[in-house]
Design an enzyme around this catalytic site. Structure first.
Site, PDB file in Angstrom:
ATOM      1  N   GLY A 154     115.763 -21.214 -58.714  1.00  0.00           N
ATOM      2  CA  GLY A 154     115.024 -21.138 -59.970  1.00  0.00           C
ATOM      3  C   GLY A 154     113.697 -20.411 -59.902  1.00  0.00           C
ATOM      4  O   GLY A 154     112.805 -20.678 -60.711  1.00  0.00           O
TER       5      GLY A 154
ATOM      6  N   ASN B   7     113.216 -17.350 -60.756  1.00  0.00           N
ATOM      7  CA  ASN B   7     113.107 -16.572 -62.000  1.00  0.00           C
ATOM      8  C   ASN B   7     112.770 -17.476 -63.181  1.00  0.00           C
ATOM      9  O   ASN B   7     111.983 -17.104 -64.049  1.00  0.00           O
ATOM     10  CB  ASN B   7     114.400 -15.788 -62.247  1.00  0.00           C
ATOM     11  CG  ASN B   7     114.476 -14.572 -61.350  1.00  0.00           C
ATOM     12  OD1 ASN B   7     113.799 -13.577 -61.580  1.00  0.00           O
ATOM     13  ND2 ASN B   7     115.287 -14.659 -60.284  1.00  0.00           N
TER      14      ASN B   7
ATOM     15  N   ARG C 226     138.319 -25.229 -67.249  1.00  0.00           N
ATOM     16  CA  ARG C 226     137.153 -24.364 -67.480  1.00  0.00           C
ATOM     17  C   ARG C 226     136.668 -24.452 -68.923  1.00  0.00           C
ATOM     18  O   ARG C 226     135.473 -24.451 -69.200  1.00  0.00           O
ATOM     19  CB  ARG C 226     137.496 -22.895 -67.184  1.00  0.00           C
ATOM     20  CG  ARG C 226     137.959 -22.642 -65.767  1.00  0.00           C
ATOM     21  CD  ARG C 226     138.211 -21.168 -65.545  1.00  0.00           C
ATOM     22  NE  ARG C 226     136.952 -20.443 -65.520  1.00  0.00           N
ATOM     23  CZ  ARG C 226     136.201 -20.296 -64.439  1.00  0.00           C
ATOM     24  NH1 ARG C 226     136.588 -20.803 -63.295  1.00  0.00           N
ATOM     25  NH2 ARG C 226     135.073 -19.629 -64.500  1.00  0.00           N
TER      26      ARG C 226
ATOM     27  N   MET D   3     125.281 -18.825 -61.687  1.00  0.00           N
ATOM     28  CA  MET D   3     126.319 -18.218 -60.855  1.00  0.00           C
ATOM     29  C   MET D   3     127.737 -18.477 -61.341  1.00  0.00           C
ATOM     30  O   MET D   3     128.698 -18.157 -60.650  1.00  0.00           O
ATOM     31  CB  MET D   3     126.161 -18.699 -59.406  1.00  0.00           C
ATOM     32  CG  MET D   3     124.814 -18.352 -58.797  1.00  0.00           C
ATOM     33  SD  MET D   3     124.367 -16.607 -58.975  1.00  0.00           S
ATOM     34  CE  MET D   3     125.487 -15.881 -57.772  1.00  0.00           C
TER      35      MET D   3
ATOM     36  N   ILE E 282     130.774 -17.941 -64.235  1.00  0.00           N
ATOM     37  CA  ILE E 282     131.161 -17.054 -65.338  1.00  0.00           C
ATOM     38  C   ILE E 282     131.216 -17.862 -66.631  1.00  0.00           C
ATOM     39  O   ILE E 282     131.809 -18.943 -66.680  1.00  0.00           O
ATOM     40  CB  ILE E 282     132.523 -16.382 -65.036  1.00  0.00           C
ATOM     41  CG1 ILE E 282     132.364 -15.470 -63.812  1.00  0.00           C
ATOM     42  CG2 ILE E 282     133.023 -15.598 -66.237  1.00  0.00           C
ATOM     43  CD1 ILE E 282     133.652 -14.810 -63.353  1.00  0.00           C
ATOM     44  N   LEU E 283     130.562 -17.338 -67.659  1.00  0.00           N
ATOM     45  CA  LEU E 283     130.515 -18.045 -68.944  1.00  0.00           C
ATOM     46  C   LEU E 283     131.838 -17.872 -69.679  1.00  0.00           C
ATOM     47  O   LEU E 283     132.448 -16.809 -69.643  1.00  0.00           O
ATOM     48  CB  LEU E 283     129.375 -17.494 -69.794  1.00  0.00           C
ATOM     49  CG  LEU E 283     127.974 -17.797 -69.253  1.00  0.00           C
ATOM     50  CD1 LEU E 283     126.940 -16.908 -69.923  1.00  0.00           C
ATOM     51  CD2 LEU E 283     127.630 -19.263 -69.421  1.00  0.00           C
TER      52      LEU E 283
ATOM     53  N   ASN F 109     121.312 -11.735 -69.268  1.00  0.00           N
ATOM     54  CA  ASN F 109     121.551 -12.077 -67.870  1.00  0.00           C
ATOM     55  C   ASN F 109     120.733 -11.159 -66.973  1.00  0.00           C
ATOM     56  O   ASN F 109     120.593  -9.964 -67.245  1.00  0.00           O
ATOM     57  CB  ASN F 109     123.033 -11.904 -67.530  1.00  0.00           C
ATOM     58  CG  ASN F 109     123.342 -12.268 -66.080  1.00  0.00           C
ATOM     59  OD1 ASN F 109     122.874 -13.289 -65.576  1.00  0.00           O
ATOM     60  ND2 ASN F 109     124.118 -11.435 -65.395  1.00  0.00           N
TER      61      ASN F 109
ATOM     62  N   HIS G 283     120.757  -9.473 -63.387  1.00  0.00           N
ATOM     63  CA  HIS G 283     121.754  -9.168 -62.365  1.00  0.00           C
ATOM     64  C   HIS G 283     121.123  -8.295 -61.278  1.00  0.00           C
ATOM     65  O   HIS G 283     120.471  -7.296 -61.593  1.00  0.00           O
ATOM     66  CB  HIS G 283     122.937  -8.432 -63.004  1.00  0.00           C
ATOM     67  CG  HIS G 283     124.016  -8.110 -62.027  1.00  0.00           C
ATOM     68  ND1 HIS G 283     124.886  -9.070 -61.541  1.00  0.00           N
ATOM     69  CD2 HIS G 283     124.357  -6.953 -61.424  1.00  0.00           C
ATOM     70  CE1 HIS G 283     125.711  -8.504 -60.684  1.00  0.00           C
ATOM     71  NE2 HIS G 283     125.420  -7.220 -60.595  1.00  0.00           N
TER      72      HIS G 283
ATOM     73  N   LEU H  86     132.569  -9.523 -67.327  1.00  0.00           N
ATOM     74  CA  LEU H  86     131.492  -9.840 -66.379  1.00  0.00           C
ATOM     75  C   LEU H  86     130.528  -8.665 -66.165  1.00  0.00           C
ATOM     76  O   LEU H  86     130.953  -7.562 -65.797  1.00  0.00           O
ATOM     77  CB  LEU H  86     132.112 -10.251 -65.031  1.00  0.00           C
ATOM     78  CG  LEU H  86     131.123 -10.700 -63.956  1.00  0.00           C
ATOM     79  CD1 LEU H  86     130.420 -11.976 -64.373  1.00  0.00           C
ATOM     80  CD2 LEU H  86     131.833 -10.875 -62.626  1.00  0.00           C
ATOM     81  N   ASP H  87     129.239  -8.924 -66.378  1.00  0.00           N
ATOM     82  CA  ASP H  87     128.159  -7.954 -66.109  1.00  0.00           C
ATOM     83  C   ASP H  87     128.381  -6.611 -66.797  1.00  0.00           C
ATOM     84  O   ASP H  87     127.986  -5.555 -66.277  1.00  0.00           O
ATOM     85  CB  ASP H  87     127.988  -7.744 -64.592  1.00  0.00           C
ATOM     86  CG  ASP H  87     127.614  -9.028 -63.873  1.00  0.00           C
ATOM     87  OD1 ASP H  87     126.928  -9.875 -64.479  1.00  0.00           O
ATOM     88  OD2 ASP H  87     128.021  -9.197 -62.702  1.00  0.00           O
TER      89      ASP H  87
ATOM     90  N   GLU I 201     112.334  -8.680 -59.903  1.00  0.00           N
ATOM     91  CA  GLU I 201     113.182  -9.418 -60.856  1.00  0.00           C
ATOM     92  C   GLU I 201     112.317 -10.304 -61.748  1.00  0.00           C
ATOM     93  O   GLU I 201     112.531 -10.376 -62.960  1.00  0.00           O
ATOM     94  CB  GLU I 201     114.192 -10.291 -60.113  1.00  0.00           C
ATOM     95  CG  GLU I 201     115.289  -9.528 -59.420  1.00  0.00           C
ATOM     96  CD  GLU I 201     116.342 -10.465 -58.835  1.00  0.00           C
ATOM     97  OE1 GLU I 201     117.519 -10.162 -58.955  1.00  0.00           O
ATOM     98  OE2 GLU I 201     115.963 -11.500 -58.259  1.00  0.00           O
TER      99      GLU I 201
HETATM  100  C1  GRF Z   1     118.350 -13.640 -58.205  1.00  0.00           C
HETATM  101  O1  GRF Z   1     118.254 -12.748 -57.167  1.00  0.00           O
HETATM  102  C2  GRF Z   1     119.305 -13.151 -59.259  1.00  0.00           C
HETATM  103  O2  GRF Z   1     119.293 -11.778 -59.422  1.00  0.00           O
HETATM  104  C3  GRF Z   1     120.629 -13.583 -58.698  1.00  0.00           C
HETATM  105  O3  GRF Z   1     120.389 -14.829 -58.136  1.00  0.00           O
HETATM  106  C4  GRF Z   1     119.035 -14.908 -57.747  1.00  0.00           C
HETATM  107  C5  GRF Z   1     118.445 -16.101 -58.388  1.00  0.00           C
HETATM  108  O4  GRF Z   1     117.230 -16.462 -57.831  1.00  0.00           O
HETATM  109  N1  GRF Z   1     121.657 -13.557 -59.711  1.00  0.00           N
HETATM  110  P1  GRF Z   1     116.412 -17.675 -58.430  1.00  0.00           P
HETATM  111  O5  GRF Z   1     117.353 -18.873 -58.510  1.00  0.00           O
HETATM  112  O6  GRF Z   1     115.923 -17.283 -59.788  1.00  0.00           O
HETATM  113  O7  GRF Z   1     115.310 -17.905 -57.465  1.00  0.00           O
END
Ligand code: GRF
Length: 218
Positions: free
Chosen positions: A14, A16, A65, A90, A92-93, A107, A109, A144-145, A174
């Site tokens: 977490g 981000n 799912r 992580m 898939i929605l 998202n 990525h 996806l993405d 990021e």
């Molecule tokens: C990030 O590098 C993001 O791009 C990837 O997973 C990581 C998540 O990091 N999908 P955090 O949980 O936000 O620290």
């Protein structure tokens, strides 16, 4: 004007999410966090917010799912978000979720999309001999993405880089990228018109780019 309501989905540490929480606390992001949702009840991300904002469920405890997707959708709907952000989420929605929040579902990525959708992105960029790497924030669509890319942060790949060193150098970018895109989103500057993404009313033909001062430029 009421603050934009932000829901965040996260599966891991977490950092981000923390960047968003800190930006809100600093007054840099005029938004209100209305919930953090996880498919991992033990995710460290959940601990970064007050208990009242946490929702988590173990996917294996659902019949299938779709049942998990339904529960997640219902929980996020209850928080009445204006924007939903996957920040290290992580899983898939499902179709119910993307259908419900499409157009306001983002998202983060770790690749320069459209390169390297899916997993192992750092390793795949190194294996391909790329000279540049980065992160993208994109709209989520069922594939996806594959949704429109709003903005990217770029960094050079250096001799001797490993997936771990690349990930470490990318992470602070990021954080800045995610905050910068959310700043655009919550101020109403990012819109979907005629099925295309617009920024300040102009079609976004190529992703915005994060500059060294943390601003997004065309
Ligand atoms: C990030 O590098 C993001 O791009 C990837 O997973 C990581 C998540 O990091 N999908 P955090 O949980 O936000 O620290």
């Amino acid at each position: 004007m009421a603050l934009a309501r932000l829901a965040v989905l996260a599966s891991g540490r977490g950092s981000n999410l923390q960047a968003l929480v800190s930006a809100i606390a600093d007054g840099a992001l005029p938004a209100r966090l209305v919930g953090v949702f996880s498919d991992r009840p033990d995710a460290a991300a959940l601990q970064r917010v007050p208990a009242a904002l946490r929702w988590s469920a173990e996917p294996r405890s659902f019949a299938d799912r779709e049942a998990f997707d339904h529960a997640l959708t219902a929980a996020v709907v209850r928080s009445a978000p204006d924007w939903v952000v996957c920040a290290g989420y992580m899983r898939i929605l499902g179709g119910e979720f993307t259908g419900r929040f499409g157009g306001r579902l983002l998202n983060l990525h770790p690749s320069l999309l459209p390169k390297y959708r899916g997993l192992r992105t750092h390793a795949r960029a190194l294996e391909a001999g790329d000279s540049e790497y980065g992160a993208s924030v994109h709209l989520v669509v069922p594939e996806l993405d594959a949704g429109s890319v709003i903005a990217q942060a770029r960094l050079p790949i250096l001799a001797g880089d490993t997936p771990r060193t690349l990930a470490l150098r990318l992470l602070p970018l990021e954080h800045r990228l995610l905050v910068a895109v959310l700043q655009l989103a919550v101020s109403g500057r990012l819109t979907e018109q005629d099925a295309g993404l617009h920024c300040d009313g102009q079609p976004l033909f190529t992703p915005l780019r994060l500059d060294s001062s943390g601003r997004l430029t065309p």
